[in-house]
Design a protein around this motif. Structure first.
Motif, PDB file in Angstrom:
ATOM      1  N   ILE A   1       0.842  -1.203   0.000  1.00  0.00           N
ATOM      2  CA  ILE A   1       0.000   0.000   0.000  1.00  0.00           C
ATOM      3  C   ILE A   1       0.880   1.258   0.000  1.00  0.00           C
ATOM      4  O   ILE A   1       0.606   2.211  -0.732  1.00  0.00           O
ATOM      5  CB  ILE A   1      -0.973  -0.010   1.196  1.00  0.00           C
ATOM      6  N   LEU A   2       1.934   1.250   0.791  1.00  0.00           N
ATOM      7  CA  LEU A   2       2.858   2.383   0.832  1.00  0.00           C
ATOM      8  C   LEU A   2       3.506   2.620  -0.533  1.00  0.00           C
ATOM      9  O   LEU A   2       3.586   3.758  -1.001  1.00  0.00           O
ATOM     10  CB  LEU A   2       3.937   2.155   1.895  1.00  0.00           C
ATOM     11  N   VAL A   3       3.950   1.551  -1.181  1.00  0.00           N
ATOM     12  CA  VAL A   3       4.565   1.676  -2.505  1.00  0.00           C
ATOM     13  C   VAL A   3       3.541   2.201  -3.507  1.00  0.00           C
ATOM     14  O   VAL A   3       3.854   3.048  -4.352  1.00  0.00           O
ATOM     15  CB  VAL A   3       5.157   0.323  -2.952  1.00  0.00           C
ATOM     16  N   THR A   4       2.298   1.734  -3.415  1.00  0.00           N
ATOM     17  CA  THR A   4       1.247   2.208  -4.316  1.00  0.00           C
ATOM     18  C   THR A   4       0.984   3.696  -4.112  1.00  0.00           C
ATOM     19  O   THR A   4       0.827   4.451  -5.083  1.00  0.00           O
ATOM     20  CB  THR A   4      -0.049   1.396  -4.105  1.00  0.00           C
ATOM     21  N   VAL A   5       0.950   4.133  -2.865  1.00  0.00           N
ATOM     22  CA  VAL A   5       0.767   5.558  -2.572  1.00  0.00           C
ATOM     23  C   VAL A   5       1.942   6.364  -3.134  1.00  0.00           C
ATOM     24  O   VAL A   5       1.745   7.428  -3.741  1.00  0.00           O
ATOM     25  CB  VAL A   5       0.597   5.785  -1.051  1.00  0.00           C
ATOM     26  N   LEU A   6       3.163   5.863  -2.957  1.00  0.00           N
ATOM     27  CA  LEU A   6       4.336   6.545  -3.510  1.00  0.00           C
ATOM     28  C   LEU A   6       4.263   6.626  -5.030  1.00  0.00           C
ATOM     29  O   LEU A   6       4.648   7.633  -5.633  1.00  0.00           O
ATOM     30  CB  LEU A   6       5.620   5.826  -3.100  1.00  0.00           C
ATOM     31  N   TYR A   7       3.741   5.573  -5.653  1.00  0.00           N
ATOM     32  CA  TYR A   7       3.589   5.542  -7.106  1.00  0.00           C
ATOM     33  C   TYR A   7       2.651   6.663  -7.572  1.00  0.00           C
ATOM     34  O   TYR A   7       2.955   7.387  -8.513  1.00  0.00           O
ATOM     35  CB  TYR A   7       3.060   4.167  -7.519  1.00  0.00           C
ATOM     36  N   TYR A   8       1.522   6.804  -6.895  1.00  0.00           N
ATOM     37  CA  TYR A   8       0.576   7.861  -7.258  1.00  0.00           C
ATOM     38  C   TYR A   8       1.117   9.246  -6.941  1.00  0.00           C
ATOM     39  O   TYR A   8       0.899  10.201  -7.702  1.00  0.00           O
ATOM     40  CB  TYR A   8      -0.781   7.640  -6.585  1.00  0.00           C
ATOM     41  N   LEU A   9       1.829   9.401  -5.841  1.00  0.00           N
ATOM     42  CA  LEU A   9       2.437  10.693  -5.509  1.00  0.00           C
ATOM     43  C   LEU A   9       3.508  11.082  -6.529  1.00  0.00           C
ATOM     44  O   LEU A   9       3.622  12.252  -6.901  1.00  0.00           O
ATOM     45  CB  LEU A   9       3.022  10.669  -4.104  1.00  0.00           C
ATOM     46  N   ALA A  10       4.280  10.091  -6.985  1.00  0.00           N
ATOM     47  CA  ALA A  10       5.287  10.357  -8.007  1.00  0.00           C
ATOM     48  C   ALA A  10       4.609  10.811  -9.302  1.00  0.00           C
ATOM     49  O   ALA A  10       5.068  11.761  -9.951  1.00  0.00           O
ATOM     50  CB  ALA A  10       6.145   9.121  -8.258  1.00  0.00           C
ATOM     51  N   GLY A  11       3.514  10.164  -9.658  1.00  0.00           N
ATOM     52  CA  GLY A  11       2.767  10.565 -10.853  1.00  0.00           C
ATOM     53  C   GLY A  11       2.250  11.987 -10.740  1.00  0.00           C
ATOM     54  O   GLY A  11       2.319  12.769 -11.690  1.00  0.00           O
ATOM     55  N   LEU A  12       1.734  12.337  -9.565  1.00  0.00           N
ATOM     56  CA  LEU A  12       1.251  13.701  -9.334  1.00  0.00           C
ATOM     57  C   LEU A  12       2.403  14.702  -9.414  1.00  0.00           C
ATOM     58  O   LEU A  12       2.276  15.773 -10.014  1.00  0.00           O
ATOM     59  CB  LEU A  12       0.551  13.789  -7.972  1.00  0.00           C
ATOM     60  N   ALA A  13       3.544  14.358  -8.829  1.00  0.00           N
ATOM     61  CA  ALA A  13       4.712  15.241  -8.874  1.00  0.00           C
ATOM     62  C   ALA A  13       5.184  15.442 -10.317  1.00  0.00           C
ATOM     63  O   ALA A  13       5.498  16.565 -10.721  1.00  0.00           O
ATOM     64  CB  ALA A  13       5.837  14.663  -8.021  1.00  0.00           C
TER      65      ALA A  13
END
Length: 117
Positions: free
Chosen positions: A72-84
């Motif tokens: 879940i943490l990696v998935t959240v990081l994935y979406y945050l990276a996409g937003l960034a």
């Protein structure tokens, strides 16, 4: 520095809007323009960074699929990276349209490593 022409603005915008591929097109089509080169090399570096981060987070996601909290943490990081990446992309478009030679920290350093003059 002198103001870029309308043609240079167009090729620099094409270079930035399509990370990696647009940068290559910009260098090929307008190799004599420093303005287009600047945005083309930034585009190539930005595309490379997107691909590397995507591969790393994709591999981490695959490796942690059985460990739910970390997955879940990696998935959240994935979406945050996409937003960034999206925010950086929009800022880049705005900077290019205003003819500002933008030097985003990590992207600019990678662009220098691959040949930005």
């Amino acid at each position: 520095m002198s103001q870029p022409s309308g043609d240079e603005h167009t090729w620099a915008l094409v270079a930035w809007i399509i990370p990696l591929v647009g940068g290559i097109i910009g260098i090929v089509m307008r190799s004599n323009s420093d303005y287009v080169k600047h945005w083309s090399y930034l585009s190539i570096a930005f595309g490379i960074i997107i691909i590397v981060i995507d591969i790393i987070l994709g591999a981490l996601s695959f490796l942690t699929i059985l460990i739910l909290p970390i997955h879940i943490l990696v998935t959240v990081l994935y979406y945050l990276a996409g937003l960034a990446f999206f925010i950086i992309w929009i800022i880049g478009i705005l900077r290019e349209r205003n003819a500002i030679y933008w030097k985003p920290p990590i992207i600019y350093n990678v662009a220098r490593m691959i040949g930005l003059p």
